[in-house]
Design an enzyme around this catalytic site. Structure first.
Site, PDB file in Angstrom:
ATOM      1  N   ALA A   1      25.548  -7.099 -10.285  1.00 30.36           N
ATOM      2  CA  ALA A   1      26.403  -6.974 -11.559  1.00 30.36           C
ATOM      3  C   ALA A   1      27.630  -7.902 -11.662  1.00 30.36           C
ATOM      4  CB  ALA A   1      26.695  -5.321 -11.732  1.00 30.36           C
TER       5      ALA A   1
ATOM      6  N   ARG B   1      32.755  -3.228  10.041  1.00 26.59           N
ATOM      7  CA  ARG B   1      34.106  -2.573  10.013  1.00 26.59           C
ATOM      8  C   ARG B   1      35.056  -3.711  10.776  1.00 26.59           C
ATOM      9  NH1 ARG B   1      32.899   2.349   8.155  1.00 26.59           N
ATOM     10  NH2 ARG B   1      30.839   3.335   8.839  1.00 26.59           N
TER      11      ARG B   1
ATOM     12  N   ASP C   1      33.066  10.540  -0.963  1.00 26.82           N
ATOM     13  CA  ASP C   1      34.215  11.231  -0.367  1.00 26.82           C
ATOM     14  C   ASP C   1      35.452  10.332  -1.119  1.00 26.82           C
ATOM     15  OD1 ASP C   1      33.930   8.825   0.908  1.00 26.82           O
ATOM     16  OD2 ASP C   1      34.425   9.588   2.885  1.00 26.82           O
TER      17      ASP C   1
ATOM     18  N   GLY D   1      28.500  12.603   6.986  1.00 25.60           N
ATOM     19  CA  GLY D   1      29.715  13.044   6.221  1.00 25.60           C
ATOM     20  C   GLY D   1      30.926  13.472   7.226  1.00 25.60           C
TER      21      GLY D   1
ATOM     22  N   GLY E   1      17.555  24.919  -0.771  1.00 24.44           N
ATOM     23  CA  GLY E   1      17.601  26.265  -0.231  1.00 24.44           C
ATOM     24  C   GLY E   1      18.135  26.740   1.115  1.00 24.44           C
TER      25      GLY E   1
ATOM     26  N   GLU F   1      28.152  16.425   9.836  1.00 23.88           N
ATOM     27  CA  GLU F   1      28.448  15.815  11.205  1.00 23.88           C
ATOM     28  C   GLU F   1      30.093  16.153  11.496  1.00 23.88           C
ATOM     29  OE1 GLU F   1      28.533  11.629  11.739  1.00 23.88           O
ATOM     30  OE2 GLU F   1      28.887  11.350   9.861  1.00 23.88           O
TER      31      GLU F   1
ATOM     32  N   HIS G   1      21.420   7.247  10.937  1.00 27.53           N
ATOM     33  CA  HIS G   1      21.303   6.052   9.969  1.00 27.53           C
ATOM     34  C   HIS G   1      19.878   5.967   8.797  1.00 27.53           C
ATOM     35  CE1 HIS G   1      24.581   5.100  12.637  1.00 27.53           C
ATOM     36  NE2 HIS G   1      25.060   4.639  11.678  1.00 27.53           N
TER      37      HIS G   1
END
Ligand code: F6P
Length: 319
Positions: free
Chosen positions: A22, A72, A129, A170, A185, A222, A249
């Site tokens: 995009a 990173r 997050d 997370g 559930g 996690e 992953h």
């Protein structure tokens, strides 16, 4: 502005390719040259930069990962690293940069903006997050991957009458666990923001067992701790046969859902539009299905909050 750049940084997320597409297509639509920076900020420092054409982003909208690769990069946290990056951008005549990534990536974008170099952020991370947007690119796909996995685990949990602890990603955020737990559930959902005590989890399992429930699913983010040690403690405390699955992953890969492709396309195009309109140091996002943009500093200084009603509901429905 005649030349802009785009990079992906931090953990990859399904839909990043749709966002890159995009950005590239919207820029070319505005007759702007676009440069792809490979391997995130590390590639920026190294000058790993290529001009992109309409065809560079053909056939990628449905692919997971990022064709620009990601990394990173600790060096970019330093002034020196950032100056090296700016020097590369200047060398290529690139006047503005679009950064697709999460919180860490936005720190880099903010530092460049502070040094006078215009940047716009696009939220791309499976964790969901980031403040200032209801959804981040990749969250929906990861969520669906988790649900598919838990559905399968549920089959074997039922057959063997076992308790399962499923650890999902997370680090600091519980959205993946919360949404997956509600959608599947789960008996208990453990997230960094808000969790039952260990005793409550155990009592809930025991109550279910006494009522005749033969299997249970616990979803743990996690950020709460290791699924394996939690599983061991649960087995000891309940005497119920317990197994643990860490999804890892696998949650970051796969073809993006329609939801993520559409979100990425909207955010990518909007990022180009606001950069060309002269806005700097902003993050594009979506709130109540409307495109918005917020100051990067505000985004980074606010926490994304989980939906407490959903958490409450998950408990009400798993009595
Ligand atoms: O930020 C996305 C994320 O997938 C987190 O959920 C997870 O904690 C982290 O990245 C893992 O990072 P890495 O792939 O660098 O180990």
């Amino acid at each position: 502005m005649k030349k802009i750049g785009v990079l992906t940084s931090g953990g990859d997320a399904p839909g990043m390719n749709a966002a890159i597409r995009a950005v590239v297509r919207k820029a070319i639509y505005h007759e702007i040259d676009v440069y792809g920076i490979m391997n995130g900020y590390q590639g920026l420092i190294n000058g790993n930069i290529e001009k992109m054409e309409i065809g560079s982003v053909g056939d990628i909208i449905h692919r997971g990962g990022t064709v620009l690769r990601s990394a990173r990069c600790d060096e970019f946290k330093t002034d020196e690293g950032q100056e090296k990056g700016i020097a590369q951008l200047k060398k290529f005549g690139i006047e503005g940069l679009i950064v697709i990534g999460g919180d860490g990536s936005f720190h880099g974008a903010q530092s460049l903006t502070d040094k006078g170099y215009p940047c716009i952020g696009i939220p791309g991370t499976i964790d969901n997050d980031i403040a200032g947007t209801d959804f981040t690119i990749g969250f929906d796909t990861a969520l669906n991957t988790i649900i598919e996995a838990i559905d399968k685990i549920r089959d074997t949990a039922t057959s063997h009458e076992r308790t399962y602890v499923i650890e999902v990603m997370g680090r600091n955020a519980g959205d993946l666990a919360l949404w997956a737990g509600l959608a599947d559930g789960a008996e208990s959902i453990l997230i960094p923001e808000k969790s039952d005590s260990f005793e409550e989890v155990v009592n809930r399992l025991k109550r279910g067992h006494e009522r005749g429930k033969k299997h249970s699913i616990i979803v743990l983010a996690e950020g709460v701790g290791s699924g394996f040690s939690f599983g061991e403690r649960i087995e000891k405390a309940t005497n119920l046969e317990t197994r643990v699955t860490v999804l890892g992953h696998i949650q970051r890969g796969g073809s993006p859902t329609a939801q993520d492709r559409v979100l990425a396309s909207r955010l990518g195009a909007q990022a180009v539009d606001i950069l060309l309109a002269g806005k700097v140091g902003r993050m594009v996002g979506i709130e109540n299905n409307k495109l918005v943009d917020h100051d990067l500093y505000d985004v980074m200084s606010h926490e994304h909050h989980i939906n407490s009603d959903m958490y409450k509901l998950s408990k009400e429905l798993s009595i």
